[in-house]
Design a protein around this motif. Structure first.
Motif, PDB file in Angstrom:
ATOM      1  N   VAL A  98      48.046  38.155  49.176  1.00  0.00           N
ATOM      2  CA  VAL A  98      46.802  37.394  49.015  1.00  0.00           C
ATOM      3  C   VAL A  98      45.980  37.477  50.289  1.00  0.00           C
ATOM      4  N   LEU A  99      46.626  37.280  51.421  1.00  0.00           N
ATOM      5  CA  LEU A  99      45.910  37.269  52.703  1.00  0.00           C
ATOM      6  C   LEU A  99      45.316  38.624  53.067  1.00  0.00           C
ATOM      7  N   THR A 100      45.914  39.704  52.609  1.00  0.00           N
ATOM      8  CA  THR A 100      45.385  41.026  52.945  1.00  0.00           C
ATOM      9  C   THR A 100      44.437  41.582  51.895  1.00  0.00           C
ATOM     10  N   ARG A 101      44.538  41.138  50.654  1.00  0.00           N
ATOM     11  CA  ARG A 101      43.685  41.686  49.596  1.00  0.00           C
ATOM     12  C   ARG A 101      42.385  40.937  49.362  1.00  0.00           C
ATOM     13  N   LEU A 102      42.363  39.636  49.596  1.00  0.00           N
ATOM     14  CA  LEU A 102      41.122  38.881  49.373  1.00  0.00           C
ATOM     15  C   LEU A 102      40.093  39.228  50.445  1.00  0.00           C
ATOM     16  N   PRO A 103      38.810  39.260  50.074  1.00  0.00           N
ATOM     17  CA  PRO A 103      37.754  39.535  51.065  1.00  0.00           C
ATOM     18  C   PRO A 103      37.441  38.281  51.905  1.00  0.00           C
ATOM     19  N   GLN A 116      36.519  28.449  48.934  1.00  0.00           N
ATOM     20  CA  GLN A 116      36.152  29.817  48.588  1.00  0.00           C
ATOM     21  C   GLN A 116      37.405  30.650  48.350  1.00  0.00           C
ATOM     22  N   MET A 117      38.413  30.423  49.174  1.00  0.00           N
ATOM     23  CA  MET A 117      39.654  31.180  49.039  1.00  0.00           C
ATOM     24  C   MET A 117      40.351  30.881  47.713  1.00  0.00           C
ATOM     25  N   LEU A 118      40.366  29.624  47.300  1.00  0.00           N
ATOM     26  CA  LEU A 118      40.948  29.294  45.999  1.00  0.00           C
ATOM     27  C   LEU A 118      40.164  29.948  44.859  1.00  0.00           C
ATOM     28  N   ALA A 119      38.842  29.920  44.938  1.00  0.00           N
ATOM     29  CA  ALA A 119      38.011  30.571  43.914  1.00  0.00           C
ATOM     30  C   ALA A 119      38.286  32.075  43.890  1.00  0.00           C
ATOM     31  N   GLN A 120      38.470  32.674  45.054  1.00  0.00           N
ATOM     32  CA  GLN A 120      38.803  34.098  45.118  1.00  0.00           C
ATOM     33  C   GLN A 120      40.165  34.368  44.484  1.00  0.00           C
ATOM     34  N   CYS A 121      41.136  33.508  44.733  1.00  0.00           N
ATOM     35  CA  CYS A 121      42.458  33.674  44.117  1.00  0.00           C
ATOM     36  C   CYS A 121      42.345  33.688  42.601  1.00  0.00           C
ATOM     37  N   VAL A 122      41.566  32.784  42.060  1.00  0.00           N
ATOM     38  CA  VAL A 122      41.364  32.736  40.610  1.00  0.00           C
ATOM     39  C   VAL A 122      40.634  34.000  40.153  1.00  0.00           C
ATOM     40  N   TYR A 123      39.557  34.359  40.834  1.00  0.00           N
ATOM     41  CA  TYR A 123      38.742  35.504  40.426  1.00  0.00           C
ATOM     42  C   TYR A 123      39.558  36.803  40.409  1.00  0.00           C
ATOM     43  N   PHE A 124      40.397  36.990  41.435  1.00  0.00           N
ATOM     44  CA  PHE A 124      41.172  38.228  41.532  1.00  0.00           C
ATOM     45  C   PHE A 124      42.520  38.159  40.812  1.00  0.00           C
ATOM     46  N   GLY A 125      42.768  37.063  40.096  1.00  0.00           N
ATOM     47  CA  GLY A 125      43.938  36.975  39.227  1.00  0.00           C
ATOM     48  C   GLY A 125      45.248  36.617  39.901  1.00  0.00           C
ATOM     49  N   ILE A 169      31.791  37.605  48.342  1.00  0.00           N
ATOM     50  CA  ILE A 169      33.082  36.904  48.389  1.00  0.00           C
ATOM     51  C   ILE A 169      33.920  37.191  47.150  1.00  0.00           C
ATOM     52  N   PHE A 170      33.303  37.729  46.104  1.00  0.00           N
ATOM     53  CA  PHE A 170      34.030  38.083  44.883  1.00  0.00           C
ATOM     54  C   PHE A 170      34.000  39.589  44.635  1.00  0.00           C
ATOM     55  N   SER A 171      33.855  40.362  45.698  1.00  0.00           N
ATOM     56  CA  SER A 171      33.795  41.816  45.574  1.00  0.00           C
ATOM     57  C   SER A 171      35.099  42.440  46.067  1.00  0.00           C
ATOM     58  N   ASP A 172      35.646  43.363  45.284  1.00  0.00           N
ATOM     59  CA  ASP A 172      36.847  44.059  45.743  1.00  0.00           C
ATOM     60  C   ASP A 172      36.533  45.029  46.873  1.00  0.00           C
ATOM     61  N   LYS A 173      35.265  45.200  47.188  1.00  0.00           N
ATOM     62  CA  LYS A 173      34.835  46.029  48.323  1.00  0.00           C
ATOM     63  C   LYS A 173      34.509  45.174  49.551  1.00  0.00           C
ATOM     64  N   GLY A 174      34.677  43.850  49.436  1.00  0.00           N
ATOM     65  CA  GLY A 174      34.377  42.946  50.537  1.00  0.00           C
ATOM     66  C   GLY A 174      35.327  43.139  51.715  1.00  0.00           C
ATOM     67  N   LYS A 175      34.951  42.586  52.855  1.00  0.00           N
ATOM     68  CA  LYS A 175      35.723  42.735  54.091  1.00  0.00           C
ATOM     69  C   LYS A 175      37.008  41.912  54.022  1.00  0.00           C
ATOM     70  N   LEU A 182      41.053  41.091  55.779  1.00  0.00           N
ATOM     71  CA  LEU A 182      41.768  41.059  57.053  1.00  0.00           C
ATOM     72  C   LEU A 182      42.500  42.365  57.298  1.00  0.00           C
ATOM     73  N   GLU A 183      43.016  42.968  56.251  1.00  0.00           N
ATOM     74  CA  GLU A 183      43.747  44.216  56.403  1.00  0.00           C
ATOM     75  C   GLU A 183      42.832  45.316  56.934  1.00  0.00           C
ATOM     76  N   GLY A 184      41.605  45.380  56.441  1.00  0.00           N
ATOM     77  CA  GLY A 184      40.656  46.373  56.916  1.00  0.00           C
ATOM     78  C   GLY A 184      40.221  46.128  58.346  1.00  0.00           C
ATOM     79  N   GLU A 185      40.384  44.916  58.820  1.00  0.00           N
ATOM     80  CA  GLU A 185      39.967  44.529  60.169  1.00  0.00           C
ATOM     81  C   GLU A 185      41.158  44.231  61.065  1.00  0.00           C
ATOM     82  N   SER A 186      42.385  44.538  60.631  1.00  0.00           N
ATOM     83  CA  SER A 186      43.580  44.052  61.321  1.00  0.00           C
ATOM     84  C   SER A 186      43.654  44.466  62.786  1.00  0.00           C
TER      85      SER A 186
END
Length: 140
Positions: free
Chosen positions: A36-41, A54-63, A113-119, A121-125
């Motif tokens: 969750v921490l690496t996949r959510l934008p 926002q993080m909870l809404a993202q969890c729901v949005y991304f399943g 915030i609901f884009s699978d192309k969003g920034k 943590l993994e991309g910025e690690s």
């Protein structure tokens, strides 16, 4: 009293639009998997109190599956660092996040915030975790 009432109303609103049944969204008591921490934008989210929401809404949005652990909530002066003015702002930001979620799901808007192309943590690690550390500490 206003915090309790606002919590209940915002939770009902969010459950209706996010189409989930959580007992509440606002205590901040959470645990997340590494996935969750690496996949959510997360880097698209606010740096303020609404981040958790926002993080909870993202969890729901991304399943992602959300489980709840019972946590007592007590409302008294020393229990929160958020004052009345900031709590009103937080409430409006929660409403905004919830409506953005619903409009994104309906295909009416596209929000980072609901884009699978969003920034993420993994991309910025490398820069996110290495900032401000001495060179020796950055070696693996």
């Amino acid at each position: 009293m206003y915090k309790y009432i606002a919590n209940r109303l915002l939770t009902a609103f969010e459950n209706m639009f996010l189409r989930v049944k959580l007992s509440e969204y606002h205590t901040g008591y959470r645990a997340f998997s590494r996935e969750v921490l690496t996949r959510l934008p997360l880097l698209e989210n606010s740096d303020d109190f609404v981040f958790d929401n926002q993080m909870l809404a993202q969890c729901v949005y991304f399943g992602f599956r959300i489980g709840e652990v019972s946590c007592p909530t007590k409302y008294f002066e020393e229990a929160s660092s958020i004052n009345f003015r900031r709590s009103v702002r937080y409430g409006f930001e929660v409403l905004q996040t919830t409506l953005q979620f619903a409009l994104q799901r309906a295909g009416i808007i596209h929000n980072p915030i609901f884009s699978d192309k969003g920034k993420t943590l993994e991309g910025e690690s490398e820069t996110y975790y290495g900032e401000g550390m001495p060179a020796a500490s950055q070696r693996r």
